[in-house]
Design a protein around this motif. Structure first.
Motif, short mmCIF file in Angstrom:
data_model
loop_
_atom_site.label_atom_id
_atom_site.label_comp_id
_atom_site.label_asym_id
_atom_site.label_seq_id
_atom_site.Cartn_x
_atom_site.Cartn_y
_atom_site.Cartn_z
N ILE A 181 32.17 -1.69 76.31
CA ILE A 181 31.80 -2.05 77.67
C ILE A 181 30.53 -1.24 77.97
N PRO A 182 29.50 -1.85 78.54
CA PRO A 182 28.27 -1.08 78.78
C PRO A 182 28.55 0.22 79.56
N ILE A 183 27.86 1.29 79.20
CA ILE A 183 28.04 2.59 79.87
C ILE A 183 27.92 2.43 81.37
N CYS A 184 26.94 1.64 81.80
CA CYS A 184 26.76 1.36 83.22
C CYS A 184 26.51 -0.13 83.39
N GLN A 185 27.03 -0.68 84.52
CA GLN A 185 26.80 -2.11 84.76
C GLN A 185 25.33 -2.40 85.00
N TYR A 217 26.57 -9.36 76.36
CA TYR A 217 27.04 -9.45 77.73
C TYR A 217 26.55 -8.27 78.57
N LEU A 218 25.27 -7.95 78.42
CA LEU A 218 24.65 -6.91 79.22
C LEU A 218 24.08 -7.57 80.47
N ARG A 219 24.15 -6.88 81.58
CA ARG A 219 23.76 -7.52 82.83
C ARG A 219 22.26 -7.78 82.89
N PRO A 220 21.87 -9.03 83.09
CA PRO A 220 20.45 -9.30 83.28
C PRO A 220 20.06 -8.83 84.68
N ALA A 230 23.64 8.68 83.10
CA ALA A 230 23.73 7.74 81.97
C ALA A 230 22.37 7.67 81.29
#
Lengths: 280, 175
Positions: A64-68, A105-108, A272
């Motif tokens: 899961i990405p470290i931060c959204q 699935y990293l937030r654009p 982060a």
């Protein structure tokens, strides 16, 4: 006598580094969080640091990405004067960003136009800075920069007659006012000198340096030490909820300046700290 | 430090009696809304249409998640800086929203609205999106899907940590 580097080789390295930076906190940062945890006696600080340490573990294990806020991608390219890149480096970087963000699935988080705000959907474009170096190597530093901390950053002009003490006050006051919202514990990057954009660039570059690595000029290394100490007296603490770990580090980069000027940039980096680099 | 468990929605009014500095573990439904969604909600209020009924008596989490990978409930889902939502606070509290979850300091003026409307501001941990995303047990788009990560999401959380930063008396952690 040029050394030819193939674009595909660079692309693969870019993909690795950009992916890893989003999921794996680098060792120096994790160590610094642990050290802070052991050093703190403020209860809120302990809770926040405990969560941040667990966060790093969950990010890595569960992917899961470290931060959204998967940031804007900033690339610092150092290219040897004897290197010939087969392919357009700028396009390679954007293609790597696009592929990594979509696949993982990293937030654009990038919009095409600041006012009209249409998302580009793949987190491009990246911000790319180039520097020519002697030699036949290509080195690329990647920084994943979230905007909670970017929004807390500044560049400004001080008087050329500013004293050491005034400079320290200026920086400490900025952290006092903007630190709590920038996801502390922070890494405070400081750029001093040059023109406005040069100072801003230096302040960001300063955050690429690993924690605990000091400025190579003892004068500025001492200044980094003093600033870290003063900033950690602010009691902002992890998450802004109190404690003695407001910053994990203060890094300064300096450059010559005009006789009429004293440019100062402060780039706030959240806890982060997501970066990586490679050399070919 | 003791964490107080709060079960939503039935204990939503308990939030109003909590004091600054108390740590909570939230359980149950909340909604997300950040910059653009809050702005659209306030536009609805200004047009006299009001906000969706479901949002009343609920907590709003200032968060825009990373996309959910297949087989997971949520992506990374930590708080975003709440100060940017200061202009919307009085509007949203006046509609019966009980409070917000976010991160960071608020304006002095904003703090007063929490007292006026008996609202609360909770903070959770910025930069802990993986940890907090893991506390989300259900997630679906509730409104404004066109906003992507800035849409309003319906969330069900389990043992989601947060600290009371501004209580319903208007007391603030940052005096």
């Amino acid at each position: 006598m040029f050394r030819v580097i193939d674009g595909d080789v660079i692309y693969d390295k870019l993909v690795d580094v950009i992916t890893k930076a989003n999921f794996e906190l680098s060792r120096d940062v994790e160590d610094a969080l642990w050290e802070a945890y052991n050093n703190e006696d403020n209860e809120n600080a302990k809770i926040v640091l405990d969560i941040l340490i667990k966060n790093a573990r969950i990010a890595k294990e569960k992917r899961i990405p470290i931060c959204q806020d998967c940031g804007m991608v900033v690339a610092f390219v150092e290219i040897g004067d004897k290197v010939y890149v087969k392919g357009n480096l700028n396009d390679l970087i954007d293609r790597a960003v696009s592929d990594v963000y979509k696949k993982n699935y990293l937030r654009p988080s990038v919009v095409k136009d600041p006012l009209r705000r249409i998302n580009t959907q793949d987190n491009t474009p990246a911000i790319v800075h180039y520097e020519i170096k002697p030699g036949d190597k290509l080195r690329v530093y990647i920084l994943i920069k979230g905007f909670g901390s970017e929004n807390a950053s500044i560049v400004k002009s001080l008087l050329p007659t500013v004293t050491e003490e005034e400079l320290i006050n200026e920086i400490v006051n900025h952290v006092k006012n903007y630190g709590p919202n920038a996801c502390p514990p922070l890494l405070v990057g400081i750029g001093i000198g040059g023109t406005l954009e040069k100072a801003a660039l230096l302040s960001k570059k300063a955050t690429l340096r690993p924690l605990k690595e000091k400025n190579h000029d003892p004068y500025w290394a001492k200044m980094e030490e003093i600033l870290l100490e003063e900033i950690n007296k602010l009691n902002i603490g992890p998450g802004g909820l109190g404690g003695k770990t407001t910053a994990l580090g203060v890094h300064i980069e300096v450059f010559p300046v005009h006789i009429a000027g004293f440019t100062l940039a402060i780039n706030m980096q959240c806890s982060a700290i997501r970066h990586g680099w490679f050399e070919i | 430090m003791r964490f107080k468990k709060i079960f939503l929605p039935k204990e939503i009014n308990e939030l109003k009696s909590l004091k600054v500095g108390e740590w909570l573990l939230l359980n149950g439904p909340i909604f997300s809304a950040r910059d653009q969604a809050c702005k659209l909600l306030v536009d609805l209020i200004k047009e006299g249409k009001g906000i969706p009924l479901e949002l009343k008596n609920s907590l709003i989490y200032h968060m825009g998640p990373s996309p959910t990978p297949p087989g997971r409930v949520s992506g990374s889902a930590g708080p975003t800086t709440s100060k940017r939502m200061d202009p919307f606070v009085s509007w949203l509290l006046s509609q019966g929203i009980v409070g917000f979850i976010g991160k960071g300091k608020r304006d002095k003026e904003t703090e007063m609205y929490f007292k006026k409307y008996k609202g609360v501001y909770l903070v959770t941990v910025g930069g802990a999106g993986a940890y907090l995303g893991d506390k989300i047990k259900k997630m679906e788009i509730f409104a404004f899907p066109e906003l992507g990560p800035e849409a309003i999401y319906y969330l069900e959380v389990e043992d989601f940590p947060a600290m009371v930063a501004i209580d319903s008396e208007g007391n603030s952690f940052w005096k």
